[in-house]
Design a protein around this motif. Structure first.
Motif, short mmCIF file in Angstrom:
data_model
loop_
_atom_site.label_atom_id
_atom_site.label_comp_id
_atom_site.label_asym_id
_atom_site.label_seq_id
_atom_site.Cartn_x
_atom_site.Cartn_y
_atom_site.Cartn_z
N ASP A 128 -7.68 -29.98 16.24
CA ASP A 128 -7.72 -28.64 15.62
C ASP A 128 -6.68 -27.60 16.57
O ASP A 128 -7.30 -27.31 17.69
N GLN A 129 -6.11 -27.50 15.74
CA GLN A 129 -4.79 -26.41 16.72
C GLN A 129 -5.27 -24.91 15.93
O GLN A 129 -5.41 -24.68 14.71
N GLN A 130 -5.46 -24.04 16.95
CA GLN A 130 -5.47 -22.56 16.67
C GLN A 130 -4.30 -21.97 16.26
O GLN A 130 -3.26 -22.21 16.98
N GLN A 131 -4.08 -21.11 15.05
CA GLN A 131 -2.93 -20.67 14.95
C GLN A 131 -2.92 -18.99 15.61
O GLN A 131 -4.01 -18.54 15.50
N LYS A 132 -1.98 -18.95 16.21
CA LYS A 132 -2.04 -17.63 17.05
C LYS A 132 -1.39 -16.65 15.99
O LYS A 132 -0.17 -16.49 15.42
N GLY A 133 -2.25 -15.52 15.93
CA GLY A 133 -2.07 -14.46 14.84
C GLY A 133 -0.99 -13.47 15.55
O GLY A 133 -1.21 -13.18 16.67
N THR A 134 -0.32 -12.95 14.43
CA THR A 134 0.71 -12.12 15.06
C THR A 134 0.22 -10.67 15.00
O THR A 134 -0.55 -10.22 14.01
N SER A 135 0.19 -9.59 15.83
CA SER A 135 -0.41 -8.57 15.86
C SER A 135 0.21 -7.55 14.74
O SER A 135 1.25 -7.58 14.44
N PRO A 136 -0.56 -6.33 14.28
CA PRO A 136 -0.12 -5.57 13.28
C PRO A 136 0.90 -4.39 13.77
O PRO A 136 1.68 -4.10 12.96
N LYS A 137 0.89 -4.44 15.09
CA LYS A 137 1.66 -3.45 15.79
C LYS A 137 3.19 -4.08 15.64
O LYS A 137 4.08 -3.14 15.37
N PHE A 138 3.09 -5.41 15.55
CA PHE A 138 4.76 -6.00 15.37
C PHE A 138 5.13 -5.88 14.02
O PHE A 138 6.43 -5.53 13.94
#
Length: 65
Positions: A2-12
């Motif tokens: 189970d790998q977690q996806q690292k979300g990109t911040s809205p600021k980016f």
């Protein structure tokens, strides 16, 4: 497994959209100044990228609420 996806911040996405709009405006200006349709095509692609980035930013904000 189970790998977690690292979300990109809205600021980016906000910064990327602003950058795409600025680059698109510069390309449109140069396309008109030099009468070069290739620069106009690149400007269109850049504005499309800005639109897609803006839509991604909006969808990220809606999913976080």
């Amino acid at each position: 497994m189970d790998q977690q996806q690292k979300g990109t911040s809205p600021k980016f996405y906000k910064n990327a959209a602003i950058l795409f709009f600025v680059i698109g405006c510069i390309l449109v200006w140069q396309a008109f100044a030099r009468h070069d349709w290739v620069l106009g095509a690149f400007a269109g692609i850049t504005f499309l990228n800005a639109l897609m980035t803006t839509l991604k930013l909006i969808s990220l904000r809606e999913t976080k609420q």
